[in-house]
Design a protein around this motif. Structure first.
Motif, mmCIF file in Angstrom:
data_model
loop_
_atom_site.group_PDB
_atom_site.id
_atom_site.type_symbol
_atom_site.label_atom_id
_atom_site.label_comp_id
_atom_site.label_asym_id
_atom_site.label_seq_id
_atom_site.Cartn_x
_atom_site.Cartn_y
_atom_site.Cartn_z
ATOM 1 N N ALA A 57 0.830 -1.209 0.000
ATOM 2 C CA ALA A 57 0.000 0.000 0.000
ATOM 3 C C ALA A 57 0.862 1.256 0.000
ATOM 4 N N TRP A 58 1.901 1.278 0.821
ATOM 5 C CA TRP A 58 2.785 2.444 0.859
ATOM 6 C C TRP A 58 3.528 2.612 -0.463
ATOM 7 N N SER A 59 3.972 1.505 -1.039
ATOM 8 C CA SER A 59 4.670 1.585 -2.325
ATOM 9 C C SER A 59 3.737 2.096 -3.415
ATOM 10 N N ALA A 60 2.495 1.597 -3.425
ATOM 11 C CA ALA A 60 1.519 2.042 -4.425
ATOM 12 C C ALA A 60 1.239 3.528 -4.280
ATOM 13 N N ARG A 61 1.097 3.988 -3.051
ATOM 14 C CA ARG A 61 0.832 5.415 -2.812
ATOM 15 C C ARG A 61 2.000 6.260 -3.311
ATOM 16 N N ARG A 62 3.219 5.800 -3.081
ATOM 17 C CA ARG A 62 4.417 6.536 -3.520
ATOM 18 C C ARG A 62 4.471 6.662 -5.035
ATOM 19 N N HIS A 63 3.945 5.661 -5.748
ATOM 20 C CA HIS A 63 3.977 5.675 -7.206
ATOM 21 C C HIS A 63 2.711 6.275 -7.817
ATOM 22 N N GLY A 64 1.861 6.840 -6.975
ATOM 23 C CA GLY A 64 0.680 7.518 -7.477
ATOM 24 C C GLY A 64 -0.474 6.606 -7.829
ATOM 25 N N ASP A 65 -0.422 5.333 -7.408
ATOM 26 C CA ASP A 65 -1.514 4.406 -7.687
ATOM 27 C C ASP A 65 -2.594 4.517 -6.621
ATOM 28 N N ARG A 66 -3.784 4.116 -6.985
ATOM 29 C CA ARG A 66 -4.898 4.091 -6.034
ATOM 30 C C ARG A 66 -4.845 2.805 -5.215
#
Length: 316
Positions: free
Chosen positions: A133-142
């Motif tokens: 979740a943190w990695s996805a948020r860092r890459h701008g993903d939902r």
């Protein structure tokens, strides 16, 4: 005196309560190591018009502009309104959606609240989900998710930002307790049937589970989902589930004790049963283009994801 193994023993002062039930602070701290994690794009690529290969399953496309038709353009993309207005054929151009939904399904059935070594399977699932979740948020993903147990299944749609990640983490902490209402077979099957309704085409979907009591209907749901999403099956298990210790051992959850005295014949049958379950999952993943990630309760969550999320490619 019989040797002892205790699932509750991982809560000793030396290992910490967070190995049984992580706190919100524990999961928030994982934002720092998650910065070094890259979620690879899907391994199966979809053929688009013009014979270009997309890195996204499903449509994964949004309208960009209209331009005059050129030889070789796909007639299915003709913009009939502009064509009628100008009297000359025009075609629609699409571009890939650079963001994507990341959907995390976490198994919190009763059997996940167990370990003889390392951390509880449920705690491992929570940490893995938090890192992604943190990695996805860092890459701008939902980020969205599903947490299911014998008692209920809770889903929330993918959204942007810090708040979406914190919502997931809070639910992982609040729901982290065994709930015995219902049956494990029905709860897993129901959760997997519900997945395609919430994970939109083009999503990256992780399922964290021990996959006990996986039915044919559950497999069919995963198969359908894999046609439109990039699907990762994270198989979490305790070393005891691989191999049964010989001789007498006592196991405890802190309230009840169970004495187990296994011989070689029982141990062999037990080991074959585990291998059959693992190979069934591997075969399912292989046949439908999913990723299969085995994870022991003694493994380091970040290293497991770092190894499994490396980019790999397959021909369309």
């Amino acid at each position: 005196m019989p040797a002892q193994s205790s699932a509750a023993s991982v809560a000793t002062p030396n290992t910490g309560h967070e190995l049984v039930r992580p706190t919100l602070e524990d999961l928030i701290r994982l934002s720092q190591p998650a910065a070094g994690l890259t979620l690879a794009r899907p391994t199966v690529r979809a053929l688009q018009s013009g014979q270009y290969l997309s890195a996204f399953k499903g449509r994964g496309m949004e309208f960009d502009e209209t331009r005059p038709y050129a030889q070789g353009d796909d007639v299915r993309n003709l913009d009939w309104r502009v064509t009628a207005r100008t009297g000359k054929p025009h075609t629609k151009l699409f571009r890939e959606e650079r963001e994507r939904p990341v959907f995390l399904a976490v198994d919190y059935r009763s059997a996940m609240f167990f370990a003889t070594r390392g951390m509880f399977k449920s705690a491992m699932a929570a940490r893995l989900a938090a890192l992604i979740a943190w990695s996805a948020r860092r890459h701008g993903d939902r980020v969205g998710g599903q947490i299911f147990s014998e008692a209920e299944s809770v889903e929330f749609k993918p959204e942007h930002g810090h708040r979406a990640v914190l919502r997931l983490l809070k639910m992982l902490v609040d729901q982290a307790a065994p709930q015995s209402a219902g049956t494990p077979e029905a709860s897993l099957q129901d959760a997997l049937v519900r997945l395609p309704r919430h994970a939109r085409p083009g999503s990256l979907v992780f399922v964290f589970s021990d996959f006990r009591h996986l039915t044919a209907a559950g497999e069919a749901s995963l198969s359908r989902l894999s046609r439109h999403c990039d699907l990762v099956l994270v198989f979490i298990f305790d070393p005891l589930e691989q191999r049964l210790p010989m001789g007498p051992h006592r196991f405890s959850d802190g309230r009840r004790d169970v004495l187990l005295d296994a011989d070689a014949r029982t141990g062999d049958a037990y080991e074959r049963s585990f291998r059959t379950r693992e190979e069934r999952l591997r075969d399912l993943a292989r046949r439908h283009g999913m990723r299969f990630v085995p994870c022991r309760t003694t493994d380091e969550p970040f290293l497991i994801l770092q190894q499994s999320c490396r980019p790999s490619f397959s021909r369309a």
